[in-house]
Every structure is written in C-alpha cells, then in structure tokens.
Scaffold this motif. Sequence first.
Motif, PDB file in Angstrom:
ATOM      1  N   VAL A 135       0.839  -1.209   0.000  1.00 57.75           N
ATOM      2  CA  VAL A 135       0.000   0.000   0.000  1.00 57.75           C
ATOM      3  C   VAL A 135       0.869   1.252   0.000  1.00 57.75           C
ATOM      4  CG1 VAL A 135      -1.681   1.340   1.320  1.00 57.75           C
ATOM      5  CG2 VAL A 135      -1.974  -1.128   1.066  1.00 57.75           C
ATOM      6  N   LEU A 136       1.948   1.266   0.810  1.00 61.95           N
ATOM      7  CA  LEU A 136       2.814   2.439   0.879  1.00 61.95           C
ATOM      8  C   LEU A 136       3.544   2.671  -0.447  1.00 61.95           C
ATOM      9  CD1 LEU A 136       3.867   4.733   2.555  1.00 61.95           C
ATOM     10  CD2 LEU A 136       5.646   3.225   3.454  1.00 61.95           C
ATOM     11  N   LYS A 137       3.965   1.578  -1.082  1.00 56.67           N
ATOM     12  CA  LYS A 137       4.628   1.713  -2.384  1.00 56.67           C
ATOM     13  C   LYS A 137       3.654   2.252  -3.427  1.00 56.67           C
ATOM     14  CE  LYS A 137       7.459  -0.820  -5.685  1.00 56.67           C
ATOM     15  NZ  LYS A 137       8.059  -2.134  -6.050  1.00 56.67           N
ATOM     16  N   LEU A 138       2.411   1.718  -3.399  1.00 59.29           N
ATOM     17  CA  LEU A 138       1.398   2.192  -4.327  1.00 59.29           C
ATOM     18  C   LEU A 138       1.085   3.667  -4.077  1.00 59.29           C
ATOM     19  CD1 LEU A 138      -0.562   1.358  -6.591  1.00 59.29           C
ATOM     20  CD2 LEU A 138      -2.223   0.738  -4.804  1.00 59.29           C
ATOM     21  N   TYR A 139       1.002   4.023  -2.786  1.00 54.61           N
ATOM     22  CA  TYR A 139       0.755   5.425  -2.433  1.00 54.61           C
ATOM     23  C   TYR A 139       1.899   6.319  -2.920  1.00 54.61           C
ATOM     24  CZ  TYR A 139       0.727   9.595   0.495  1.00 54.61           C
ATOM     25  OH  TYR A 139       0.769  10.882   0.938  1.00 54.61           O
ATOM     26  N   THR A 140       3.129   5.835  -2.775  1.00 55.57           N
ATOM     27  CA  THR A 140       4.303   6.597  -3.212  1.00 55.57           C
ATOM     28  C   THR A 140       4.250   6.859  -4.712  1.00 55.57           C
ATOM     29  OG1 THR A 140       5.637   5.599  -1.454  1.00 55.57           O
ATOM     30  CG2 THR A 140       6.822   6.605  -3.295  1.00 55.57           C
ATOM     31  N   GLU A 141       3.930   5.814  -5.482  1.00 53.20           N
ATOM     32  CA  GLU A 141       3.849   5.972  -6.938  1.00 53.20           C
ATOM     33  C   GLU A 141       2.717   6.923  -7.325  1.00 53.20           C
ATOM     34  OE1 GLU A 141       3.417   2.072  -8.480  1.00 53.20           O
ATOM     35  OE2 GLU A 141       5.494   1.460  -8.049  1.00 53.20           O
ATOM     36  N   PHE A 142       1.572   6.750  -6.639  1.00 49.71           N
ATOM     37  CA  PHE A 142       0.431   7.601  -6.956  1.00 49.71           C
ATOM     38  C   PHE A 142       0.710   9.051  -6.582  1.00 49.71           C
ATOM     39  CE2 PHE A 142      -3.823   6.150  -8.283  1.00 49.71           C
ATOM     40  CZ  PHE A 142      -4.398   7.387  -8.528  1.00 49.71           C
ATOM     41  N   HIS A 143       1.319   9.242  -5.415  1.00 48.45           N
ATOM     42  CA  HIS A 143       1.649  10.590  -4.948  1.00 48.45           C
ATOM     43  C   HIS A 143       2.649  11.253  -5.898  1.00 48.45           C
ATOM     44  CE1 HIS A 143       2.695  13.265  -1.249  1.00 48.45           C
ATOM     45  NE2 HIS A 143       2.107  13.934  -2.216  1.00 48.45           N
ATOM     46  N   ALA A 144       3.649  10.487  -6.347  1.00 51.91           N
ATOM     47  CA  ALA A 144       4.648  11.026  -7.276  1.00 51.91           C
ATOM     48  C   ALA A 144       3.997  11.421  -8.594  1.00 51.91           C
ATOM     49  CB  ALA A 144       5.743   9.989  -7.510  1.00 51.91           C
ATOM     50  N   LYS A 145       3.087  10.558  -9.059  1.00 52.59           N
ATOM     51  CA  LYS A 145       2.396  10.871 -10.318  1.00 52.59           C
ATOM     52  C   LYS A 145       1.511  12.104 -10.159  1.00 52.59           C
ATOM     53  CE  LYS A 145      -0.595   8.875 -13.865  1.00 52.59           C
ATOM     54  NZ  LYS A 145      -1.427   7.716 -14.269  1.00 52.59           N
ATOM     55  N   PHE A 146       0.806  12.191  -9.022  1.00 49.68           N
ATOM     56  CA  PHE A 146      -0.064  13.335  -8.780  1.00 49.68           C
ATOM     57  C   PHE A 146       0.756  14.628  -8.701  1.00 49.68           C
ATOM     58  CE2 PHE A 146      -1.972  16.283  -5.736  1.00 49.68           C
ATOM     59  CZ  PHE A 146      -3.177  16.542  -6.362  1.00 49.68           C
ATOM     60  N   LEU A 147       1.878  14.594  -7.986  1.00 50.86           N
ATOM     61  CA  LEU A 147       2.711  15.786  -7.860  1.00 50.86           C
ATOM     62  C   LEU A 147       3.306  16.207  -9.199  1.00 50.86           C
ATOM     63  CD1 LEU A 147       4.653  15.214  -4.511  1.00 50.86           C
ATOM     64  CD2 LEU A 147       2.871  16.881  -4.967  1.00 50.86           C
ATOM     65  N   SER A 148       3.743  15.227  -9.991  1.00 51.89           N
ATOM     66  CA  SER A 148       4.330  15.560 -11.294  1.00 51.89           C
ATOM     67  C   SER A 148       3.279  16.152 -12.228  1.00 51.89           C
ATOM     68  CB  SER A 148       4.970  14.324 -11.920  1.00 51.89           C
ATOM     69  OG  SER A 148       4.017  13.298 -12.108  1.00 51.89           O
ATOM     70  N   LEU A 149       2.048  15.606 -12.183  1.00 50.38           N
ATOM     71  CA  LEU A 149       0.966  16.152 -12.996  1.00 50.38           C
ATOM     72  C   LEU A 149       0.626  17.580 -12.573  1.00 50.38           C
ATOM     73  CD1 LEU A 149      -1.674  13.340 -13.540  1.00 50.38           C
ATOM     74  CD2 LEU A 149      -0.726  14.817 -15.287  1.00 50.38           C
ATOM     75  N   ALA A 150       0.502  17.764 -11.250  1.00 53.38           N
ATOM     76  CA  ALA A 150       0.174  19.097 -10.742  1.00 53.38           C
ATOM     77  C   ALA A 150       1.301  20.078 -11.060  1.00 53.38           C
ATOM     78  CB  ALA A 150      -0.067  19.033  -9.237  1.00 53.38           C
ATOM     79  N   HIS A 151       2.543  19.620 -10.961  1.00 50.92           N
ATOM     80  CA  HIS A 151       3.689  20.489 -11.268  1.00 50.92           C
ATOM     81  C   HIS A 151       3.687  20.868 -12.753  1.00 50.92           C
ATOM     82  CE1 HIS A 151       7.708  22.181 -10.894  1.00 50.92           C
ATOM     83  NE2 HIS A 151       8.028  21.530 -11.995  1.00 50.92           N
ATOM     84  N   TRP A 152       3.436  19.897 -13.611  1.00 49.35           N
ATOM     85  CA  TRP A 152       3.389  20.196 -15.058  1.00 49.35           C
ATOM     86  C   TRP A 152       2.243  21.164 -15.360  1.00 49.35           C
ATOM     87  CZ3 TRP A 152       0.484  18.515 -19.600  1.00 49.35           C
ATOM     88  CH2 TRP A 152       1.190  18.714 -20.801  1.00 49.35           C
ATOM     89  N   ASN A 153       1.168  21.000 -14.593  1.00 53.31           N
ATOM     90  CA  ASN A 153       0.050  21.926 -14.686  1.00 53.31           C
ATOM     91  C   ASN A 153       0.489  23.344 -14.326  1.00 53.31           C
ATOM     92  OD1 ASN A 153      -2.588  22.493 -15.219  1.00 53.31           O
ATOM     93  ND2 ASN A 153      -3.405  21.041 -13.741  1.00 53.31           N
TER      94      ASN A 153
END
Length: 393
Positions: free
Chosen positions: A243-261
């Motif tokens: 769960v923590l690994k999945l959260y890490t990947e999801f959080h990284a993807k969310f942050l990168s998307l928001a940053h690109w935004n």
Amino acid sequence: MKKLSEKLRAYEVLREVFNVIAVISLNRFKKTRHIVSQEYPYFERLKEVLEHLFALHPTHPLFKPREEKRVSVVVFTSDLSFTRELCNKIFKSVPEFRETEFIIFGGKCRKKDLFERLKPKVISNTFTKLVDYSKILKTFEELFERFASKELDAVYVVSALPFLERAEGKGKRETGKSIKEEEVKREILYTRGARYVRAVELGESGRIEVYVERFLPPKIKGVYRKDLILNFEGNEEEIIRTVLKLYTEFHAKFLSLAHWNALNLQRFRTAKRIQDNLERKIKNLKRLISKERQEKINRELQDIALSLLALEEKKFKDIEHKDYVLEIDKNLEESLKKKVIEILKEHFPILEVKEVEGLLGFYLRGEGKVYNASTLKQLELFVREIILRVDRS
C-alpha cells in the motif's frame, strides 16, 4: 517611416508567436487539470487506507520518522521555456541538509552557484510536451526501496502547485474559496467599482505555490481510532509495504501532474504578459507611424502651399517689375500724345494706357516707382527752386 513599419511587422509576428504559445499552454493546462481532478479521489482514498494501517501499526519502521542523517531531495523544475520565474521560486525554497543528495527533474532551469554547491543528479526531458512518468516513477521506486532498506532516512519533494480562485454570481465575489485543481471553474474577476465586472480566461488569476514536504516517511495525521479501522487479512507487513509503495507511486504521479500543470500555467502567464507588452508597443508604434504619416502629409501640403505662394509672388513681381501703367492727359494734342506714348513704349514695357483729364502731362507708374511728368509737378519744382534761391540771398 520604413524602420518603424519594419519594427511594427516584427512586433506583430512576435505577438502571434506568443499568442500561439499562450493558447497551447492553456490547452495543456485545461487538459491536465481534468486528469488531476479524476485521479485525486483515488489518491485521497489511498491516504485514508494508510491512516487505517497507521492506526493498526503506529510504530512500524515505514511509518515512524527517523533521525534525518541521509536525506534525498527531489526537485521538480522545468524543460519548458518561459518558466524561469517559477524555477527561481522553486530553487529559493529548496531546504538545506548536511548530507543530502539532490535529484532534479528538468534541464532548462539551472542556477550556477546552487548546482556547484549541491552537485545534483539532473534528469532532463521530463516535463516537455508531456510528462515522462517512466523516469519519475522509476526514480521514486528506487528511492522507496532505499528508504525501505534504511539506506535513506527521509525523502523530500519540492515542486509547484497551482491554486485558483472561484468567483460565482453577479455583484460580489466569493471569499475563502481557495481550491485545488479538481474544483476549478471559469473565473470572474471583479474590479474595485461594484458596477464593473470583467470575465477573464481561466489561468489569468489565482496563484502558484511552491510545495515543500516530506515524501517518505509519509505524513499521516492519525485521525482513526481502533474501533473505526478496516479489517486487513493476510500478511500485514506485505500489505503495509504494498500500500505504501502504491501510495508513493500515486503521490509522485499526482505531484508531477500538478507540477506540469503549474508549469503550463506559468508559461501561459508569461506568454500573455509578453503578448500584452507587445500589444502596447504595437499601439505606440501605430500611433508614431500615424503621427509621422500625418507630419509627412503636412510637410507635403506645406511644400505645395509654399510653392504656390512662391509662384504667385513671382508672378506678382514679374508684373510689378516689368509692366507699367501710363496715365496721360486726354486733352493733349493727338500727335503729341502719340509721340509721347511711342517714345515711352520704346523704353518701358507699358501694360496699359489711361487717358485722364486735368493732368497737363503724364504719369508713369510701375516697378515701385512713379514718374511724374505733369505741368503741375514742373511748376512745383520751379517754385521750390525760386524759394531756395531767395532764402540763400
């Protein structure tokens, strides 16, 4: 005039170029905003699951903060042009640690002094036309494994997040509505005067904030009690790690998307600002060209008027200098009159001959002079001469 026209054409071409950049950036921003909005609820649900796991195992090594001796800091910057202003804000917010490795995503923004001091690992071509998730997720997967094996004590992330304000209704603005990507609607800006309302393009208002937060171990609030936690079946250690690994990947993807935004939002604003400056310059140039064109017309009209005046003056002078008017007594004997006119025409260009009564001679007028050959004039001269002689004696 030619230089101003060439400058105007150059400004107009640049304005079109930056208009294209602004439109592309805004379209990317709108497109990504919806992706973030769709995925954000799943991200929140993962955090909720982590809260339950934390309530069950509050002292687990993957949850418990450690003494931060070995730290990795991931900095999201940019591979896009016209985002330097945002990159400078990001670099100013980079935290300082003693033993730290820095990983920077984005190759456009570089600060010489900072790079010499930090010696970061730079991963370019991440935030270009699209986000290269493979590079980002691979890096965060490696960081998670190092954190899980206790090679790292903490991982921090520095990125940018856009926050937009929402205004609805007519006449007044909503307050206290600072919201994230998922709730964004078209904005309306209100000026100080209550009557004036100006609708603006999505992306012109709001703010971009730099996000600096500990990524691993995750910040968990611990809001759940034991009687509210979920039941997990199976190997708890494996569940926590998965769960923590999945959260890490999801959080990284969310942050990168928001940053690109945020990058596209910043790029749109920069292009819009440059476009507005070019618009002002174009207006000023058009004003100067109109002014110079009018001055040129005025000069041409003035030259024409002066030429006409000079021509009229020349004609007047020609008439004045060359043509004479002869006034002769009509009672003179015809033979004498003809003889006088004939002799005078041999020596003067006589334009007109007038016969008048009581002149006892003739007047010749022209060239700014008057020749008086009348008997009265001769008598006047004779009397004046007699008076002068009497005075002398």
